[in-house]
Design a protein around this motif. Structure first.
Motif, short mmCIF file in Angstrom:
data_model
loop_
_atom_site.label_atom_id
_atom_site.label_comp_id
_atom_site.label_asym_id
_atom_site.label_seq_id
_atom_site.Cartn_x
_atom_site.Cartn_y
_atom_site.Cartn_z
N LEU A 100 88.87 30.34 -68.84
CA LEU A 100 89.71 29.98 -67.70
C LEU A 100 91.02 30.76 -67.73
N PRO A 101 91.51 31.17 -66.58
CA PRO A 101 92.78 31.90 -66.55
C PRO A 101 93.96 31.02 -66.96
N GLY A 102 94.80 31.53 -67.81
CA GLY A 102 95.99 30.79 -68.22
C GLY A 102 95.82 29.94 -69.46
N VAL A 103 94.61 29.90 -70.02
CA VAL A 103 94.39 29.10 -71.23
C VAL A 103 94.92 29.86 -72.43
N LYS A 104 95.75 29.20 -73.22
CA LYS A 104 96.36 29.82 -74.40
C LYS A 104 95.60 29.47 -75.68
N SER A 105 95.18 28.20 -75.79
CA SER A 105 94.44 27.79 -76.98
C SER A 105 93.57 26.58 -76.68
N VAL A 106 92.50 26.46 -77.48
CA VAL A 106 91.56 25.34 -77.35
C VAL A 106 91.14 24.92 -78.75
N ALA A 107 91.08 23.63 -78.97
CA ALA A 107 90.52 23.08 -80.21
C ALA A 107 89.63 21.90 -79.80
N VAL A 108 88.39 21.91 -80.28
CA VAL A 108 87.43 20.86 -79.93
C VAL A 108 87.07 20.10 -81.20
N ASP A 109 87.08 18.77 -81.11
CA ASP A 109 86.79 17.91 -82.26
C ASP A 109 85.52 17.12 -81.98
N VAL A 110 84.46 17.42 -82.74
CA VAL A 110 83.17 16.76 -82.54
C VAL A 110 83.24 15.27 -82.90
N ARG A 111 84.05 14.91 -83.87
CA ARG A 111 84.14 13.51 -84.32
C ARG A 111 84.75 12.60 -83.26
N THR A 112 85.81 13.06 -82.62
CA THR A 112 86.50 12.23 -81.63
C THR A 112 86.07 12.53 -80.20
N LYS A 113 85.19 13.55 -80.05
CA LYS A 113 84.69 13.96 -78.73
C LYS A 113 85.84 14.31 -77.78
N THR A 114 86.80 15.06 -78.34
CA THR A 114 87.96 15.48 -77.55
C THR A 114 88.16 16.99 -77.67
N ALA A 115 88.82 17.52 -76.66
CA ALA A 115 89.23 18.92 -76.68
C ALA A 115 90.73 18.95 -76.41
N PHE A 116 91.44 19.73 -77.19
CA PHE A 116 92.87 19.91 -77.03
C PHE A 116 93.08 21.26 -76.38
N LEU A 117 93.74 21.26 -75.25
CA LEU A 117 93.89 22.47 -74.44
C LEU A 117 95.35 22.75 -74.19
N GLU A 118 95.76 23.99 -74.44
CA GLU A 118 97.11 24.43 -74.08
C GLU A 118 96.96 25.54 -73.07
N SER A 119 97.63 25.37 -71.92
CA SER A 119 97.51 26.35 -70.83
C SER A 119 98.79 26.39 -70.02
N ASN A 120 98.83 27.34 -69.09
CA ASN A 120 99.97 27.35 -68.18
C ASN A 120 99.80 26.19 -67.20
N PRO A 121 100.89 25.71 -66.60
CA PRO A 121 100.82 24.53 -65.74
C PRO A 121 100.06 24.76 -64.42
N ASN A 122 99.76 26.02 -64.09
CA ASN A 122 99.05 26.29 -62.84
C ASN A 122 97.57 25.95 -62.90
N LEU A 123 97.02 25.79 -64.10
CA LEU A 123 95.61 25.45 -64.25
C LEU A 123 95.38 24.01 -63.79
#
Length: 71
Positions: free
Chosen positions: A26-49
């Motif tokens: 995706l445009p503007g995404v800076k970092s992603v971390a996905v956790d299988v245990r908690t079924k969550t994804a942590f996303l850092e992006s620009n605010p336009n996304l």
């Protein structure tokens, strides 16, 4: 902008890789971390996304976003 995504269907390392790849494309995404245990994804992006763009990318990867929380 940081967001925490609750994603339905994460159950293995392959799921983590698919979701990570889908979000990083995706445009503007800076970092992603996905956790299988908690079924969550942590996303850092620009605010336009938009949340709809995030949901569509996850849907296209075969998963479903349950919640998006801004932090």
């Amino acid at each position: 902008m940081r967001r925490i995504l609750t994603v339905e269907g994460i159950s293995c390392k392959n799921c983590v890789k698919q979701i990570h790849s889908a979000l990083m494309e995706l445009p503007g995404v800076k970092s992603v971390a996905v956790d299988v245990r908690t079924k969550t994804a942590f996303l850092e992006s620009n605010p336009n996304l938009k949340n709809d763009e995030i949901k569509e990318a996850i849907d296209d990867a075969g998963y479903k976003v349950i919640e998006i929380e801004k932090v």
